[in-house]
Write a protein that holds these residues in place. Structure first.
Motif, PDB file in Angstrom:
ATOM      1  N   MET A   1      -9.673   1.179   3.938  1.00 37.82           N
ATOM      2  CA  MET A   1      -8.292   0.785   3.632  1.00 37.82           C
ATOM      3  C   MET A   1      -7.842  -0.376   4.569  1.00 37.82           C
ATOM      4  O   MET A   1      -6.957  -1.232   4.099  1.00 37.82           O
TER       5      MET A   1
ATOM      6  N   SER B   1      -1.251   6.449   7.210  1.00 36.46           N
ATOM      7  CA  SER B   1      -1.153   6.808   5.739  1.00 36.46           C
ATOM      8  C   SER B   1      -1.250   8.590   5.758  1.00 36.46           C
ATOM      9  O   SER B   1      -2.291   8.924   6.029  1.00 36.46           O
TER      10      SER B   1
ATOM     11  N   GLU C   1       0.724  -1.128  -0.105  1.00 39.84           N
ATOM     12  CA  GLU C   1      -0.012   0.012  -0.115  1.00 39.84           C
ATOM     13  C   GLU C   1       0.939   1.381  -0.055  1.00 39.84           C
ATOM     14  O   GLU C   1       0.436   2.382   0.069  1.00 39.84           O
TER      15      GLU C   1
ATOM     16  N   LEU D   1      -4.273   9.762   3.564  1.00 41.14           N
ATOM     17  CA  LEU D   1      -5.551   9.569   4.150  1.00 41.14           C
ATOM     18  C   LEU D   1      -5.711  10.027   5.516  1.00 41.14           C
ATOM     19  O   LEU D   1      -6.852  10.689   5.617  1.00 41.14           O
TER      20      LEU D   1
ATOM     21  N   LYS E   1     -13.284   5.703   5.155  1.00 43.17           N
ATOM     22  CA  LYS E   1     -12.294   5.703   4.251  1.00 43.17           C
ATOM     23  C   LYS E   1     -11.053   4.870   5.027  1.00 43.17           C
ATOM     24  O   LYS E   1     -10.512   4.102   4.017  1.00 43.17           O
ATOM     25  N   VAL E   2     -10.915   5.168   6.105  1.00 42.99           N
ATOM     26  CA  VAL E   2      -9.762   4.429   6.595  1.00 42.99           C
ATOM     27  C   VAL E   2     -10.287   3.045   6.720  1.00 42.99           C
ATOM     28  O   VAL E   2      -9.432   2.135   6.543  1.00 42.99           O
TER      29      VAL E   2
ATOM     30  N   ARG F   1      -9.166  -3.564   3.142  1.00 40.78           N
ATOM     31  CA  ARG F   1      -8.391  -3.937   1.803  1.00 40.78           C
ATOM     32  C   ARG F   1      -7.041  -4.726   2.209  1.00 40.78           C
ATOM     33  O   ARG F   1      -6.593  -5.600   1.890  1.00 40.78           O
ATOM     34  N   ILE F   2      -6.390  -3.996   3.137  1.00 39.63           N
ATOM     35  CA  ILE F   2      -5.105  -4.696   3.731  1.00 39.63           C
ATOM     36  C   ILE F   2      -5.466  -6.046   4.338  1.00 39.63           C
ATOM     37  O   ILE F   2      -4.485  -6.801   4.018  1.00 39.63           O
TER      38      ILE F   2
ATOM     39  N   TYR G   1      -3.168   3.912  12.838  1.00 44.32           N
ATOM     40  CA  TYR G   1      -4.362   2.805  12.627  1.00 44.32           C
ATOM     41  C   TYR G   1      -3.618   1.329  13.023  1.00 44.32           C
ATOM     42  O   TYR G   1      -2.610   1.149  12.840  1.00 44.32           O
TER      43      TYR G   1
END
Length: 160
Positions: free
Chosen positions: A149, A97, A59, A100, A145-146, A152-153, A117
């Motif tokens: 992410m 990030s 990422e 982000l 949005k976080v 997704r990770i 995070y």
């Protein structure tokens, strides 16, 4: 899901089965408990943490810290007078990030409380052969949005 396959020959069955099998066998659907979102897999703790390290790096992010929470709890178990083994293994990966984080904090500066995070990986003695990976759920709004992410990770760490 509908798959059409026109394979012939001795390897056709093996290739067809490989297409139907998910990466990382035994990956369960997403679940939620006490404000956390997690996935369950039969992959080993070491395989999932290795996958998570790679997914974070892919990422374009840097791991700030890995908290070896399971080791700490086991190391101090007798010192606090407990006989309970909570985790076989439990690590928490912390990272941020810049892009982000800036976006969610420009929208609401109080989102600073959520940074960095975290994604956890753990195994429990009650469920041998099962590894969990997950993260905390965030409030509605920009922090989703976080959460996307982190999801997704986490999924990438499992090969999903």
């Amino acid at each position: 899901m509908k798959l059409a396959c026109n394979l012939k020959g001795p390897g056709a069955v093996a290739i067809g089965l490989a297409i139907l099998m998910p990466l990382g066998t035994g990956v369960a659907a997403q679940d939620q408990l006490n404000g956390m979102v997690y996935y369950t897999t039969d992959q080993s703790f070491d395989d999932v943490t290795f996958g998570l390290e790679n997914a974070i790096i892919e990422e374009g992010l840097v791991i700030d810290h890995v908290s070896h929470t399971g080791e700490m709890l086991e190391r101090t178990r007798a010192d606090v007078g407990s006989e309970v083994v909570i985790f076989e293994a439990a690590d928490i990966f912390s990272f941020c990030s810049a892009q982000l984080s800036r976006e969610v904090m420009e929208a609401d500066w109080t989102n600073v409380v959520f940074c960095p995070y975290h994604i956890f990986v753990l195994t429990r003695p009650e469920t041998p052969g099962e590894t969990l990976i997950g993260y905390r759920s965030f409030p509605e709004g920009e922090m989703k949005k976080v959460e996307a992410m982190l999801d997704r990770i986490s999924r990438a760490a499992l090969g999903m």
